[in-house]
Design an enzyme around this catalytic site. Structure first.
Site, PDB file in Angstrom:
ATOM      1  N   ARG A 120       0.788  -1.237   0.000  1.00 55.82           N
ATOM      2  CA  ARG A 120       0.000   0.000   0.000  1.00 55.82           C
ATOM      3  C   ARG A 120       0.823   1.292   0.000  1.00 55.82           C
ATOM      4  O   ARG A 120       0.251   2.383  -0.026  1.00 55.82           O
ATOM      5  CB  ARG A 120      -0.976   0.058   1.188  1.00 55.82           C
ATOM      6  CG  ARG A 120      -2.065  -0.982   1.126  1.00 55.82           C
ATOM      7  CD  ARG A 120      -3.245  -0.607   1.984  1.00 55.82           C
ATOM      8  NE  ARG A 120      -2.946  -0.637   3.410  1.00 55.82           N
ATOM      9  CZ  ARG A 120      -3.845  -0.403   4.349  1.00 55.82           C
ATOM     10  NH1 ARG A 120      -5.081  -0.100   4.029  1.00 55.82           N
ATOM     11  NH2 ARG A 120      -3.516  -0.463   5.624  1.00 55.82           N
ATOM     12  N   ASP A 121       2.158   1.200   0.009  1.00 57.77           N
ATOM     13  CA  ASP A 121       2.937   2.443   0.003  1.00 57.77           C
ATOM     14  C   ASP A 121       4.248   2.266  -0.753  1.00 57.77           C
ATOM     15  O   ASP A 121       5.308   2.703  -0.297  1.00 57.77           O
ATOM     16  CB  ASP A 121       3.192   2.918   1.433  1.00 57.77           C
ATOM     17  CG  ASP A 121       3.551   4.409   1.501  1.00 57.77           C
ATOM     18  OD1 ASP A 121       3.236   5.130   0.529  1.00 57.77           O
ATOM     19  OD2 ASP A 121       4.133   4.834   2.513  1.00 57.77           O
ATOM     20  N   ILE A 122       4.178   1.631  -1.925  1.00 58.71           N
ATOM     21  CA  ILE A 122       5.351   1.495  -2.784  1.00 58.71           C
ATOM     22  C   ILE A 122       5.678   2.867  -3.371  1.00 58.71           C
ATOM     23  O   ILE A 122       4.821   3.518  -3.970  1.00 58.71           O
ATOM     24  CB  ILE A 122       5.103   0.478  -3.909  1.00 58.71           C
ATOM     25  CG1 ILE A 122       4.874  -0.926  -3.328  1.00 58.71           C
ATOM     26  CG2 ILE A 122       6.253   0.466  -4.910  1.00 58.71           C
ATOM     27  CD1 ILE A 122       6.061  -1.520  -2.620  1.00 58.71           C
ATOM     28  N   THR A 165       0.826   7.123   0.013  1.00 64.85           N
ATOM     29  CA  THR A 165       1.357   8.392  -0.481  1.00 64.85           C
ATOM     30  C   THR A 165       0.605   8.768  -1.743  1.00 64.85           C
ATOM     31  O   THR A 165       0.599   8.013  -2.717  1.00 64.85           O
ATOM     32  CB  THR A 165       2.863   8.268  -0.763  1.00 64.85           C
ATOM     33  OG1 THR A 165       3.528   7.850   0.444  1.00 64.85           O
ATOM     34  CG2 THR A 165       3.443   9.597  -1.226  1.00 64.85           C
TER      35      THR A 165
END
Length: 205
Positions: free
Chosen positions: A57-59, A99
């Site tokens: 969920r935040d690559i 992000t």
């Protein structure tokens, strides 16, 4: 683990190297061959994660770390969630974590998500590494969120044409669609495997 007097502690690996966000700040856009190698390693990590029902969920570049030997480390699973076990989610449905610049619209709206959000983030990260620009060319904030929700992503070809009409665009297709939704863990992971295979064979995915 715990100390002898019962105090909890956490041991973490000490890494040497730099994040991709720092590398971008120092050197600008990366060569296509290097970006493809990074994406290949990243997809290998996500294949394993998705097979176990874990969505990162935040690559993004700051969560990707390159060691001196070139090995890739994927950092910060702190907002990850388990996709296959109701009741074990790190956050409740409707909560937006991640992000914004690397989120698909569904994640931005706080909808129920699946491993495709990581695949989108891989594409957005590759875009940033190749161009040193975000997919949507605005600063963080409400304007960026609005563009993600209502406007299509820019193509690499357009960005390279704007920067220099005579500069050739790397061999990447204009857009790579996200894999279809599936409720079975092995099928969800197959979407990641398909992207990895397409990348290795130079196909547009």
């Amino acid at each position: 683990d715990e100390t002898s007097d019962g105090e909890p502690f956490l041991v973490m690996e000490l890494l040497e190297g730099q994040s991709l966000s720092r590398k971008l700040r120092k050197h600008g856009a990366l060569p296509p061959d290097e970006v493809l190698r990074i994406a290949d390693e990243l997809l290998d990590v996500l294949i394993v994660a998705h097979e176990h029902g874990v969505i990162h969920r935040d690559i993004k570049p700051s969560n990707l770390f390159i060691e001196p030997d070139g090995n890739l480390k994927v950092l910060d699973f702190g907002v990850a969630r388990l996709d296959h076990a109701p009741g074990t989610l790190v956050t409740e449905a409707g909560t937006m974590l991640g992000t914004v610049a690397y989120m698909p619209a569904e994640q931005l709206r706080g909808e129920e998500i699946d491993p495709r959000v990581d695949i989108y983030a891989v594409g957005a990260t590759m875009f940033r590494l190749l161009t040193d620009e975000k997919v949507h060319a605005v600063e963080e904030g409400e304007e960026l969120a609005r563009k993600i929700l209502i406007e299509p992503a820019r193509s690499l070809i357009d960005v390279f044409d704007e920067a220099s009409p005579s500069r050739p665009c790397p061999g990447v297709s204009r857009r790579t669609p996200l894999p279809g939704r599936s409720d079975h863990a092995s099928r969800r992971a197959r979407g990641t495997r398909q992207r990895s295979a397409a990348l290795r064979h130079g196909a547009p995915g």
